[in-house]
Every structure is written in structure tokens, then in C-alpha cells.
Enzyme design. Structure first.
Site, PDB file in Angstrom:
ATOM      1  N   HIS A 300       0.954   4.329  -5.544  1.00  0.00           N
ATOM      2  CA  HIS A 300      -0.010   5.432  -4.789  1.00  0.00           C
ATOM      3  C   HIS A 300       0.850   5.408  -3.281  1.00  0.00           C
ATOM      4  O   HIS A 300       1.504   4.379  -2.801  1.00  0.00           O
ATOM      5  CB  HIS A 300      -1.342   4.767  -4.505  1.00  0.00           C
ATOM      6  CG  HIS A 300      -1.544   3.508  -3.709  1.00  0.00           C
ATOM      7  ND1 HIS A 300      -1.399   3.233  -2.465  1.00  0.00           N
ATOM      8  CD2 HIS A 300      -1.688   2.397  -4.451  1.00  0.00           C
ATOM      9  CE1 HIS A 300      -1.742   2.107  -2.177  1.00  0.00           C
ATOM     10  NE2 HIS A 300      -1.789   1.241  -3.238  1.00  0.00           N
ATOM     11  N   GLU A 346      -5.480   5.974  -2.531  1.00  0.00           N
ATOM     12  CA  GLU A 346      -5.822   5.152  -3.483  1.00  0.00           C
ATOM     13  C   GLU A 346      -6.814   3.817  -2.587  1.00  0.00           C
ATOM     14  O   GLU A 346      -7.830   3.505  -3.026  1.00  0.00           O
ATOM     15  CB  GLU A 346      -4.760   4.316  -4.345  1.00  0.00           C
ATOM     16  CG  GLU A 346      -4.970   3.132  -5.140  1.00  0.00           C
ATOM     17  CD  GLU A 346      -5.508   1.835  -4.764  1.00  0.00           C
ATOM     18  OE1 GLU A 346      -5.914   0.874  -5.216  1.00  0.00           O
ATOM     19  OE2 GLU A 346      -5.127   1.580  -3.457  1.00  0.00           O
ATOM     20  N   GLU A 347      -6.458   3.768  -1.311  1.00  0.00           N
ATOM     21  CA  GLU A 347      -6.619   2.667  -0.614  1.00  0.00           C
ATOM     22  C   GLU A 347      -8.466   2.900  -0.349  1.00  0.00           C
ATOM     23  O   GLU A 347      -8.889   1.953  -0.090  1.00  0.00           O
ATOM     24  CB  GLU A 347      -6.067   2.319   0.567  1.00  0.00           C
ATOM     25  CG  GLU A 347      -4.685   2.055   0.300  1.00  0.00           C
ATOM     26  CD  GLU A 347      -4.603   0.453  -0.033  1.00  0.00           C
ATOM     27  OE1 GLU A 347      -5.552   0.118  -0.283  1.00  0.00           O
ATOM     28  OE2 GLU A 347      -3.368   0.045  -0.366  1.00  0.00           O
ATOM     29  N   ASP A 374       1.443  -1.224  -8.625  1.00  0.00           N
ATOM     30  CA  ASP A 374       0.699  -1.344  -7.527  1.00  0.00           C
ATOM     31  C   ASP A 374       0.486  -2.839  -7.125  1.00  0.00           C
ATOM     32  O   ASP A 374      -0.475  -3.188  -6.640  1.00  0.00           O
ATOM     33  CB  ASP A 374      -0.602  -0.629  -7.354  1.00  0.00           C
ATOM     34  CG  ASP A 374      -1.317  -0.688  -6.323  1.00  0.00           C
ATOM     35  OD1 ASP A 374      -0.854  -0.801  -5.199  1.00  0.00           O
ATOM     36  OD2 ASP A 374      -2.736  -0.560  -6.105  1.00  0.00           O
ATOM     37  N   HIS A 446      -2.242  -5.531   2.863  1.00  0.00           N
ATOM     38  CA  HIS A 446      -3.283  -4.877   3.884  1.00  0.00           C
ATOM     39  C   HIS A 446      -2.964  -5.623   5.316  1.00  0.00           C
ATOM     40  O   HIS A 446      -3.875  -5.539   6.290  1.00  0.00           O
ATOM     41  CB  HIS A 446      -4.543  -4.891   3.450  1.00  0.00           C
ATOM     42  CG  HIS A 446      -4.915  -4.206   2.222  1.00  0.00           C
ATOM     43  ND1 HIS A 446      -6.150  -4.243   1.653  1.00  0.00           N
ATOM     44  CD2 HIS A 446      -4.101  -3.433   1.510  1.00  0.00           C
ATOM     45  CE1 HIS A 446      -6.090  -3.504   0.417  1.00  0.00           C
ATOM     46  NE2 HIS A 446      -4.939  -2.957   0.351  1.00  0.00           N
TER      47      HIS A 446
HETATM   48 ZN   LIG Z   1      -2.185  -0.662  -3.670  1.00  0.00          ZN
END
Ligand SMILES: [Zn+2]
Length: 491
Positions: A300, A346-347, A374, A446
Site C-alpha cells: 500500500h 489502506e491505513e 505489509d 505508525h
Molecule cells: Zn500497512
């Protein structure tokens, strides 16, 4: 870092040397492959492997994505620039490129500050500044913040038991990330267990009348770094301010609140703007077969806004692109087509995956198999797959090459649930992921520390090699794969 890299390099050397012996075994009798098993040409698989291991392509393009563009949250200028970069790269490789339109959520981070303004034993005039970061989709406080008492809980049962205290307060979910699970190869479980509070905690608190909700960061390394991520709001639930505290600050709050009431002044000013126009990037390497069947290899393209998204998921996009680069450079035409997909959003919405699935209409049968990377660029251990049990055997011939990459595991599960592949998988498309060492993946996940230096170029090469041989094998295997049992009735 250097010593680790050297160790990996020497392991590759040993693995490659061993392959010479294994090749002989493979072409002689091979007790691993039933005599009747149709062969995907081993020499070609080894050529692909060697070409990938010798190439810096994926790492160099990752450096371009991360250092020149950086954060790529959906709707941001970075995301738009990343679409252009990947589309150009795929064209330069020689693929046919399509930009597939996707309407994406457009959420923008604002100010984010918090301080403890009252707590048991507080010296007069003293406050304590905390470190936190808003969760994707968070609502906003007034511009000058709000002040409220904290309700610290350690799970949903406790929240329910103390529901009467919630109205007007800030709920703090202090649930630690279970690093022991991660250390035992179960980082996904660790993420799921603690991540639950990030996913549904704020909405649950909002329904009980909380004015804001904070979660303990979902991650493994405690360097007082906050981990963002999406939080989900149900229908008609007020989007209250929601943020992730660093683990250290959640622990501080927990200690203080055990002694008596604690109050916080909280300022979060994110904005939710109108949906923005964006794209999935599709790059096609046509197959020789006329049926239109194809193998997807993907990652992604969007990332969180705090850092470069090097491991989440620049790695996946560039590894997928690296697969096409190797196949094209070797002048190979697969039987089935190979499609590189750089998914958007995606997030915080998975709208790219939805747009792709919806656009297939009656072409679902062309999606032979789908791969997504991922999980970062840790040491590859093998592959994960959701092929039906009776098809697992048909992947055995691939093991020879996987062993030569020191990544021999083929781990079959009923469902992988990969972020962008779930709709395809639920509709019956066999799915694959590289199985990589993720023991430290959630240290940076993240956070502002997900930067290029976290990617070991040698491990990325090995991931490209793994994905390239897997992609080729799937594109060439003559016997096909059964569809998975559908999770939802076909519409
Ligand atoms: Zn990811």
C-alpha cells in the site's frame, strides 16, 4: 547493524552455495516433489532469485519515495506525489500503467498537546506535559483545549463496570502491548489484542458520554514515542477527540490515578476535510495466456503522516515493483499476467481495495492469486498463504527455492485477512504474504521513527527475491488453484 548485515550476507552466501547441491537433488529424484507434480522450470526460478538478490532497485526506489516525498496520508500532497512516482517507475520498467480513481478520506492532523493539571500530591503551580498524537479520524477539542478528569481503565470489562463515572470525563485505556507474544513470532496477535482498544475504545467511550478518549500506544519499544493509527466510529457516534499516549505517559497516569483524581488539559485540533481524489496504481506485465488470468503482487502506497512510512508500507510497494523489474529485465513473459498494485488508503479506510474490487464486476475469475507485503522488511522466513488445504501440496516444489533463500516455511491458514486483499480473499481468491520476522516491526509502526534507516537493504533484496519466485511460480503453475470458500454470499 553492520554485524547483523554481515551475518545475513554470509547466510545468503551459504544458502546460495547449498542451492547448487539442491539443484542436483531436485533434477535427479527429489523426494519432496511427487514424480507427477508438474514442474515450474527450476532454472528460471533460480535465475529470478539471483537477479533479485543482485539488484538494489527496490531499495533505491524506496529511498526516493521516503527521502524525497516522505509521509503519504490519503488526500495529502505526499500521497499525490507518490502516485506519480510509482506510476512513472512502473512505466520506466516497461509495464502498462493504469491509475484507478479512488475517493479517499481526507483527515489532517492539527495541534496536539496534553498536560496533567491536577493530581494527588501535585506541588502548587506545577503541571506535567505529556506526549501524545491524535488517532486517525479523531474529532477536535475547542481550539484552546478542554479540561476534564481522567477515568483510567485496563479493559472493556472495567470500563463497563465503571460506566457511571465516564460521562464528562476523558477515558484512558491503559492496555500494554504484549511484547512477549511478538518475541514469539505472534506480533499480529499482540497488535490485535492491544489494538482493539485503539480501534473501538474511543467510540465505546463516546457512547458512554466521554468528552475524549486516550489509548496507550500500540507498539513494542518504549522510547516515549506515540503510535498513531485509525480509530473506528460507528454510525451516529460522536467523533470525540482521540489520541494515543506514549506507553510511559499512560503508565504515569495509571500510577497517579491509583492515588486519587487526576485531571488533564487536552488540545487536539485535527480536521476532517471533504473526500479527496486519489488513485490506486496498477502496472501490468501481460501473460502469454489469453484467459486474462493474473497474479497480483502488491503493497500500500499511503502511509501515516508522522514519518516516511518506510516499513509501512514503502517496503511492500517497492518490493512488488522490484518483482516486475526483475521479471521484465530478464525478458520473461509469464503464462498468467502479473499485475503490480500500489493500493491507496489502506491505513484509514481501505477505499483503494474497495474501488479495485468493485471495478472487477464480472472479472473476479481473472484474479488467480493475490500477494500483499505489509509487514515490513524483516528477515524473510517463508510465505503465508490461504490456499485450500488440498492445494498446499502443489506449492511444495517452490520449497527448494525458498530453502535456498533461507526462508523455507509455507504456512497455510484459512484466511490471511491482509489489509487490501480481504475482499478478494473473502470472494475466493487465494492470498499470499511474505512471512517475515516482525518481532521489532511494531517498535516503529505508525510512529515518527518509521524511516528509511529501519530498512536493511539486504533483507529487502531477499524479500524481492522471495516475492519474485513466488509470483513467477503462481503465474506459471499449470495445475491452477481452487477458489477459497466464500466468506460472504456472492452478490
Ligand atoms: Zn500497512
Amino acid at each position: 547493524m553492520n554485524r547483523y548485515t554481515q551475518r545475513i550476507a554470509s547466510r545468503i552466501a551459504v544458502a546460495v552455495a547449498c542451492t547448487v547441491a539442491m539443484n542436483a537433488a531436485f533434477s535427479a529424484t527429489s523426494d519432496e516433489t511427487p514424480a507427477a507434480a508438474p514442474a515450474v522450470d527450476l532454472a528460471t526460478l533460480l535465475r529470478i532469485r539471483d537477479a533479485a538478490l543482485a539488484s538494489d532497485f527496490a531499495y533505491l526506489r524506496l529511498a526516493e519515495l521516503t527521502d524525497r516525498i516522505g509521509p503519504r496520508l490519503s488526500g495529502s500532497p505526499g500521497a499525490a506525489a507518490a502516485v506519480d512516482l510509482v506510476a512513472d517507475d512502473l512505466r520506466n520498467i516497461g509495464l502498462h500503467v493504469t491509475l484507478q480513481p479512488v475517493k479517499v478520506p481526507h483527515w489532517v492532523r492539527g495541534a496536539e498537546t496534553a498536560e496533567l493539571v491536577d493530581y494527588p500530591g501535585r506541588p502548587a503551580g506545577l503541571t506535567q506535559r505529556l506526549t501524545l498524537t491524535a488517532l486517525g479520524g479523531s474529532g477536535a477539542t475547542p481550539a484552546d483545549g478542554l479540561t476534564a478528569r481522567l477515568v483510567v481503565v485496563h479493559g472493556m470489562d472495567e470500563l463497563n463496570a465503571r460506566a457511571a463515572e465516564v460521562k464528562g470525563g476523558i477515558v484512558v485505556f491503559d492496555v500494554p502491548f504484549n511484547q512477549q507474544l511478538a518475541d514469539n513470532g505472534r506480533s499480529g496477535n499482540a497488535y490485535g489484542e492491544a489494538g482493539l482498544y485503539r480501534f473501538i475504545g474511543p467510540a465505546t467511550a463516546a457512547k458512554m458520554g466521554a468528552v475524549a478518549a486516550l489509548v496507550r500506544s500500540v507498539g513494542g519499544a518504549n522510547f516515549r514515542i506515540a503510535h498513531t493509527g485509525m480509530t473506528a466510529w460507528g454510525k451516529d457516534v460522536q467523533h470525540i477527540p482521540a489520541a494515543a499516549l506514549t506507553a510511559e505517559d499512560a503508565m504515569l497516569i495509571d500510577r497517579l490515578s491509583a492515588k486519587g483524581p487526576v485531571s488533564m488539559r487536552l488540545t487536539l485540533t485535527p480536521q476532517t476535510l471533504p473526500d479527496a481524489d486519489s488513485s490506486n496504481v496498477l502496472g501490468d506485465l501481460p501473460g502469454s495466456d489469453q484467459s486474462g488470468e493474473m497474479v497480483l503482487v502488491s503493497g500500500h502506497l499511503d502511509s501515516w503522516d508522522l514519518a516516511q512510512g518506510a516499513t509501512d508500507d514503502g517496503t511492500g510497494v517497492m518490493a512488488a515493483m522490484g518483482v516486475a523489474e526483475v521479471l521484465h529485465r530478464l525478458g520473461l513473459t509469464p503464462h498468467r499476467g502479473v499485475r503490480v498494485v500500489a493500493w491507496m488508503n489502506e491505513e484509514n479506510g481501505q477505499r483503494g481495495a474497495k474501488a479495485y474490487f468493485d471495478a472487477l464486476h464480472d472479472k473476479l475469475a481473472t484474479q488467480f492469486a493475490a500477494i500483499e507485503s505489509d509487514g515490513g522488511a524483516g528477515h524473510p522466513l517463508g510465505i503465508l498463504t490461504s490456499v485450500v488445504p488440498e492445494d498446499a501440496k502443489s506449492l511444495d516444489a517452490l520449497k527448494t527455492v525458498l530453502r535456498s533463500l533461507d526462508a523455507p516455511i509455507i504456512d497455510r491458514r484459512d484466511r490471511l485477512g491482509s489489509g487490501d486483499l480481504s475482499l478478494l480473499e473473502d470472494a475466493g481468491v487465494p492470498s499470499f504474504e511474505p512471512f517475515v520476522d516482525t518481532r521489532s516491526y511494531f517498535n516503529y509502526h505508525h510512529t515518527a521513527a518509521d524511516t528509511l534507516d529501519k530498512v536493511d537493504p539486504q533483507e529487502l533484496k531477499r524479500q524481492v527475491a522471495l516475492l519474485a519466485v513466488l509470483t513467477w511460480y503462481l503465474a506459471e503453475m499449470p495445475q491452477g488453484l481452487k477458489r477459497l470458500p466464500q466468506a460472504v454470499p456472492a452478490s
